[in-house]
Scaffold this active site. Structure first.
Site: not given
Ligand code: URA
Length: 235
Positions: A103
């Site tokens: 993310d």
């Molecule tokens: N899980 C998440 O919620 N976000 C990420 O960036 C990676 C794994």
């Protein structure tokens, strides 16, 4: 391989641009200006420099980026710059893609490669490549939450429970979670499923690859062929 072809495969531009760089004396091998585009060079362990910058020949590229917050893992980012903007032009020209996505606000280990087969292998749950996440949680982390994450929680898009391969509280508001798959927002949704909330997320490892020896946030390094083999070794 012809020197012009070497530069072309390594992302230095069109064949014409590569031949031009060589012809202008901007390419060196072992400190010697190599100005013949047709020179036959051995690519095994080849190091060369282009406009003063050192490069290593890699038939296929695999790099580790220490992703900072505020970057999207997309070629067409919507709100923030792309992680690809942190790579030098030759790697972008080679079409490196992130192996899975982090993310925008997640930091840490991100692999990028131009090898589609490798992306498939590293993201397939069949290969069980462990990814370690350091989570900062809004509410205190308790044993019941850790046990639920280990036993498996059901997320809204799939009746099959997803479980952490390993999970331990590392502080009152922090935990370390290991996953072998990578569903959309998986860590955040798993935390929500046990009644907590993820407020900070950092990926500290993929397989045996960690950030213990760098690079610093925003920087990248090559993944060696030994490290690549270890990532794919049967578990
Ligand atoms: N899980 C998440 O919620 N976000 C990420 O960036 C990676 C794994």
């Amino acid at each position: 391989m012809r020197l012009a072809q070497v530069l072309f495969t390594q992302g230095f531009g069109t064949r014409r641009v590569c031949a031009g760089l060589i012809g202008q004396g901007l390419v060196s091998i072992g400190g010697r200006v190599a100005d013949d585009p047709d020179e036959d060079v051995d690519t095994d362990g080849l190091r060369f420099s282009v406009q003063g910058r050192e490069w290593q020949f890699h038939a296929s590229a695999l790099v580790l980026l220490n992703k900072p917050a505020g970057y999207e893992c997309s070629q067409k980012p919507k709100h923030h710059p792309s992680v690809l903007s942190l790579l030098p032009a030759p790697l972008r020209t080679r079409g490196l893609q992130p192996v899975g996505r982090l993310d925008e606000d997640t930091t840490g280990v991100l692999l990028l490669t131009d090898d589609g087969t490798l992306i498939h292998k590293l993201t397939s749950p069949k290969h069980h490549v462990p990814k370690v996440y350091e989570v900062t949680a809004r509410h205190p982390v308790d044993e019941a939450q850790v046990n639920k994450l280990l036993a498996g929680v059901v997320l809204d898009d799939d009746p099959q429970p997803v479980r952490a391969a390993a999970c331990e509280a590392t502080g009152e508001h922090t935990l370390r979670l290991t996953l072998t798959e990578g569903k959309y927002h998986q860590v955040k949704r798993m935390l929500a499923a046990v009644g907590n909330r993820c407020e900070g997320l950092h990926r500290s490892a993929i397989g045996g690859l960690t950030l213990a020896d760098g690079p610093a946030a925003g920087l990248w390094r090559w993944v060696s062929s030994e490290e690549r083999a270890a990532l794919l070794a049967p578990r």
